[in-house]
Design a protein around this motif. Structure first.
Motif, PDB file in Angstrom:
ATOM      1  N   ASN A  81       0.823  -1.215   0.000  1.00  0.00           N
ATOM      2  CA  ASN A  81       0.000   0.000   0.000  1.00  0.00           C
ATOM      3  C   ASN A  81       0.850   1.254   0.000  1.00  0.00           C
ATOM      4  O   ASN A  81       0.344   2.342   0.249  1.00  0.00           O
ATOM      5  N   GLY A  82       2.133   1.115  -0.266  1.00  0.00           N
ATOM      6  CA  GLY A  82       3.018   2.270  -0.370  1.00  0.00           C
ATOM      7  C   GLY A  82       4.009   2.344   0.777  1.00  0.00           C
ATOM      8  O   GLY A  82       4.083   1.463   1.634  1.00  0.00           O
ATOM      9  N   LEU A  83       4.761   3.425   0.789  1.00  0.00           N
ATOM     10  CA  LEU A  83       5.798   3.613   1.799  1.00  0.00           C
ATOM     11  C   LEU A  83       5.192   3.609   3.195  1.00  0.00           C
ATOM     12  O   LEU A  83       4.134   4.188   3.429  1.00  0.00           O
ATOM     13  N   GLY A  84       5.880   2.930   4.099  1.00  0.00           N
ATOM     14  CA  GLY A  84       5.449   2.852   5.484  1.00  0.00           C
ATOM     15  C   GLY A  84       4.401   1.793   5.768  1.00  0.00           C
ATOM     16  O   GLY A  84       3.942   1.673   6.902  1.00  0.00           O
ATOM     17  N   SER A  85       4.007   1.020   4.756  1.00  0.00           N
ATOM     18  CA  SER A  85       2.913   0.065   4.961  1.00  0.00           C
ATOM     19  C   SER A  85       3.332  -1.396   4.834  1.00  0.00           C
ATOM     20  O   SER A  85       2.483  -2.272   4.822  1.00  0.00           O
ATOM     21  N   GLY A  86       4.604  -1.692   4.707  1.00  0.00           N
ATOM     22  CA  GLY A  86       5.035  -3.064   4.554  1.00  0.00           C
ATOM     23  C   GLY A  86       4.779  -3.574   3.150  1.00  0.00           C
ATOM     24  O   GLY A  86       4.373  -2.819   2.255  1.00  0.00           O
ATOM     25  N   ALA A  87       5.004  -4.853   2.964  1.00  0.00           N
ATOM     26  CA  ALA A  87       4.823  -5.461   1.646  1.00  0.00           C
ATOM     27  C   ALA A  87       4.395  -6.907   1.805  1.00  0.00           C
ATOM     28  O   ALA A  87       4.573  -7.517   2.861  1.00  0.00           O
ATOM     29  N   GLU A  88       3.840  -7.440   0.737  1.00  0.00           N
ATOM     30  CA  GLU A  88       3.438  -8.843   0.692  1.00  0.00           C
ATOM     31  C   GLU A  88       3.928  -9.419  -0.633  1.00  0.00           C
ATOM     32  O   GLU A  88       3.740  -8.816  -1.685  1.00  0.00           O
ATOM     33  N   PHE A  89       4.564 -10.580  -0.565  1.00  0.00           N
ATOM     34  CA  PHE A  89       4.978 -11.306  -1.760  1.00  0.00           C
ATOM     35  C   PHE A  89       4.174 -12.591  -1.826  1.00  0.00           C
ATOM     36  O   PHE A  89       4.005 -13.279  -0.817  1.00  0.00           O
ATOM     37  N   ILE A  90       3.657 -12.896  -3.008  1.00  0.00           N
ATOM     38  CA  ILE A  90       2.787 -14.045  -3.212  1.00  0.00           C
ATOM     39  C   ILE A  90       3.404 -14.942  -4.276  1.00  0.00           C
ATOM     40  O   ILE A  90       3.606 -14.518  -5.418  1.00  0.00           O
ATOM     41  N   LEU A  91       3.694 -16.183  -3.899  1.00  0.00           N
ATOM     42  CA  LEU A  91       4.212 -17.178  -4.826  1.00  0.00           C
ATOM     43  C   LEU A  91       3.117 -18.214  -5.038  1.00  0.00           C
ATOM     44  O   LEU A  91       2.637 -18.813  -4.080  1.00  0.00           O
TER      45      LEU A  91
END
Length: 83
Positions: free
Chosen positions: A60-70
């Motif tokens: 969701n952008g800077l400061g919001s973390g990330a999710e990677f989906i395999l």
């Protein structure tokens, strides 16, 4: 996800990824690190495709973390997944 597929999701609460970065992170040579080479995520995305699956990212952008989906097929005869 349709039957016959397995999904791995990895989430963090790190710095996040800006929207324009999400369109580039799997490209060969793209890096945000001073000493980076930009091979890691590119190689991972290629490996996922070679196995008939895909690797995606969301933030969701800077400061919001990330999710990677395999996403990978369980059946080795299944060759691709709809994007």
């Amino acid at each position: 996800m349709p039957p016959g597929w397995v999904t791995f999701r990895v989430c963090d609460n790190g710095v996040g990824i800006p929207e324009d970065g999400l369109t580039q992170i799997f490209q060969y040579g793209f890096t945000t690190k001073k000493e980076g080479h930009g091979f890691g995520l590119h190689s991972c995305a290629n490996a996922a495709r070679e196995m008939g699956g895909r690797l995606a990212a969301h933030s969701n952008g800077l400061g919001s973390g990330a999710e990677f989906i395999l996403e990978l097929p369980i059946d080795p005869n299944k060759t691709s997944i709809a994007a």
